[in-house]
Write a protein that holds these residues in place. Structure first.
Motif, short mmCIF file in Angstrom:
data_model
loop_
_atom_site.label_atom_id
_atom_site.label_comp_id
_atom_site.label_asym_id
_atom_site.label_seq_id
_atom_site.Cartn_x
_atom_site.Cartn_y
_atom_site.Cartn_z
N GLN A 3 0.84 -1.19 0.00
CA GLN A 3 0.00 0.00 0.00
C GLN A 3 0.88 1.25 0.00
OE1 GLN A 3 -3.46 0.16 -0.07
NE2 GLN A 3 -3.20 -2.00 -0.60
N PRO A 4 0.43 2.34 -0.64
CA PRO A 4 1.20 3.58 -0.57
C PRO A 4 1.28 4.07 0.87
CG PRO A 4 -0.99 3.97 -1.51
CD PRO A 4 -0.82 2.49 -1.42
N SER A 5 2.41 4.65 1.24
CA SER A 5 2.60 5.08 2.61
C SER A 5 1.72 6.28 2.92
CB SER A 5 4.07 5.44 2.86
OG SER A 5 4.46 6.50 2.02
N ALA A 6 1.21 6.31 4.15
CA ALA A 6 0.41 7.45 4.59
C ALA A 6 1.31 8.66 4.78
CB ALA A 6 -0.30 7.10 5.90
N THR A 7 0.69 9.83 4.92
CA THR A 7 1.44 11.04 5.20
C THR A 7 2.25 10.84 6.48
OG1 THR A 7 -0.26 12.42 4.21
CG2 THR A 7 1.25 13.50 5.74
N LEU A 8 3.54 11.03 6.39
CA LEU A 8 4.41 10.84 7.54
C LEU A 8 4.53 12.13 8.34
CD1 LEU A 8 7.32 8.73 6.01
CD2 LEU A 8 5.43 7.92 7.45
N GLY A 9 4.65 11.95 9.66
CA GLY A 9 4.91 13.08 10.53
C GLY A 9 6.30 12.95 11.12
N TYR A 10 7.02 14.07 11.20
CA TYR A 10 8.37 14.06 11.74
C TYR A 10 8.32 14.66 13.14
CZ TYR A 10 9.50 12.74 7.06
OH TYR A 10 9.53 12.05 5.87
N ASP A 52 14.33 11.85 11.02
CA ASP A 52 14.77 10.55 11.54
C ASP A 52 13.80 9.96 12.55
OD1 ASP A 52 15.18 12.36 13.51
OD2 ASP A 52 17.26 11.84 13.90
N THR A 53 12.68 10.60 12.74
CA THR A 53 11.69 10.08 13.70
C THR A 53 10.31 10.09 13.05
OG1 THR A 53 11.47 12.32 14.62
CG2 THR A 53 12.94 10.80 15.76
N ALA A 54 10.20 9.51 11.87
CA ALA A 54 8.95 9.55 11.12
C ALA A 54 7.96 8.52 11.66
CB ALA A 54 9.22 9.28 9.65
N LYS A 55 6.69 8.95 11.73
CA LYS A 55 5.60 8.05 12.08
C LYS A 55 4.43 8.31 11.15
CE LYS A 55 6.55 7.53 17.06
NZ LYS A 55 6.98 6.14 16.95
N THR A 56 3.65 7.29 10.91
CA THR A 56 2.39 7.51 10.21
C THR A 56 1.39 8.09 11.20
OG1 THR A 56 1.46 5.35 10.77
CG2 THR A 56 2.84 5.48 8.76
N PRO A 57 0.31 8.71 10.73
CA PRO A 57 -0.71 9.20 11.64
C PRO A 57 -1.27 8.10 12.55
CG PRO A 57 -1.04 10.17 9.49
CD PRO A 57 0.04 9.13 9.33
N GLN A 58 -1.47 6.91 11.99
CA GLN A 58 -2.01 5.82 12.80
C GLN A 58 -1.04 5.43 13.90
OE1 GLN A 58 -5.29 4.20 12.09
NE2 GLN A 58 -4.86 3.88 14.26
N GLU A 59 0.25 5.36 13.58
CA GLU A 59 1.26 5.03 14.60
C GLU A 59 1.29 6.08 15.69
OE1 GLU A 59 4.53 2.67 11.80
OE2 GLU A 59 4.65 4.84 12.05
N ALA A 60 1.25 7.35 15.31
CA ALA A 60 1.29 8.43 16.29
C ALA A 60 0.05 8.40 17.17
CB ALA A 60 1.42 9.77 15.59
N PHE A 61 -1.11 8.17 16.55
CA PHE A 61 -2.34 8.14 17.33
C PHE A 61 -2.36 6.94 18.27
CE2 PHE A 61 -6.61 6.45 17.96
CZ PHE A 61 -7.12 7.49 18.73
N ASP A 62 -1.95 5.79 17.78
CA ASP A 62 -1.96 4.59 18.62
C ASP A 62 -1.07 4.78 19.84
OD1 ASP A 62 -3.67 3.35 16.86
OD2 ASP A 62 -2.12 2.12 15.89
N ALA A 63 0.07 5.42 19.66
CA ALA A 63 0.97 5.67 20.79
C ALA A 63 0.29 6.57 21.82
CB ALA A 63 2.27 6.31 20.30
N ALA A 64 -0.43 7.57 21.34
CA ALA A 64 -1.14 8.48 22.25
C ALA A 64 -2.30 7.78 22.95
CB ALA A 64 -1.65 9.69 21.48
N TYR A 65 -3.01 6.97 22.22
CA TYR A 65 -4.25 6.36 22.74
C TYR A 65 -3.99 5.42 23.91
CZ TYR A 65 -9.08 4.69 22.40
OH TYR A 65 -10.39 4.39 22.65
N ARG A 66 -2.79 4.93 23.99
CA ARG A 66 -2.44 4.06 25.12
C ARG A 66 -2.54 4.79 26.46
NH1 ARG A 66 1.78 2.02 21.63
NH2 ARG A 66 3.38 3.19 22.76
#
Length: 258
Positions: A3-10, A52-66
């Motif tokens: 799948q194409p990568s989602a918008t990355l956040g740095y 050097d610290t890229a995350k997808t929106p889903q990864e960033a949200f999942d980390a917060a949601y914990r």
């Protein structure tokens, strides 16, 4: 096929138990990148993108949601910086995921990237606001030329953003950093107060006393510190500024210290 990568956040850093970046207990995501060069910046290490610290929106949200159990009924997720509007699409997607879970979202911004004459940018900004519960906006200086000297940029688009957010019905918190002999003149504070009073959705106004806690970062980065020798404001000066900005009159005014 992948799948194409989602918008990355740095991402620069996170704070899992923030108490000052919005209501209640917050998970605060600090993003990289900022075009302004505020003379009193306490996070100059966030100016550049290191990628050097890229995350997808889903990864960033999942980390917060914990951390949602900390938030109770009045906390949530704040995205700050740096300048989060430089990563507009990433922030928008993280907030969309949060909004779908009923999480209070706060955008902590200085507003510099706001581009009212760019239709595409504004359409993307509108999508962000649809999932933004609160905008925390730094108004660093009301005078255009003083703002340019302080930050390297004018403030016409920033003031336009404040009006736009208010017109959209999104709640606003306004912040102003008080620097002796730089952003503390009574006339300027009265003009700032008059402007803030034109914004119907402002729920809180905060005076943030200038401090030198970030000075070592400038030194470590080898950047000359432009406010060398500038003192921190006294409690009386902060109180005077708070009175000029009528901070106690807003619905979400901080409780007075006993």
């Amino acid at each position: 096929m992948s799948q194409p990568s989602a918008t990355l956040g740095y991402i620069h850093s996170v704070e899992t138990f923030g108490l000052v970046d919005g209501p209640g207990v917050r998970y605060v995501l600090f993003l990289q990148g900022c075009a302004m060069r505020c003379q009193y910046c306490h996070n100059p290490e966030t100016w550049a993108f290191t990628r050097d610290t890229a995350k997808t929106p889903q990864e960033a949200f999942d980390a917060a949601y914990r951390y949602r159990n900390y938030w109770r009924n009045n906390g949530g997720l704040t995205i700050s910086g740096g300048e989060p509007l430089l990563q507009l699409d990433f922030v928008s997607e993280v907030f969309r995921l949060a909004h779908a879970k009923g999480i209070q979202t706060a955008l902590d911004t200085s507003g510099q990237p706001f581009a009212p004459d760019n239709a595409d940018w504004m359409a993307r900004f509108d999508r962000l606001l649809e999932n933004t519960s609160l905008v925390i906006l730094d108004l660093k200086e009301i005078d255009e030329e003083k703002h340019r000297a302080l930050t390297g940029h004018g403030n016409a688009n920033i003031l336009a953003m404040a009006r736009y957010v208010a017109d959209k019905g999104v709640d606003l918190w306004i912040r102003h950093v008080l620097v002796p002999d730089l952003t503390d003149d009574a006339e300027g504070l009265r003009k700032l107060d008059a402007f803030i009073r034109t914004l119907p959705t402002v729920r809180r106004v905060e005076v943030l006393p200038y401090h030198t806690l970030g000075l070592f970062k400038w030194q470590n980065l080898g950047i000359p510190y432009p406010l060398e020798g500038v003192r921190v404001p006294t409690a009386e000066e902060v109180q005077t500024a708070e009175e000029l900005l009528h901070v106690r009159e807003y619905p979400d005014a901080p409780k007075e210290k006993s």
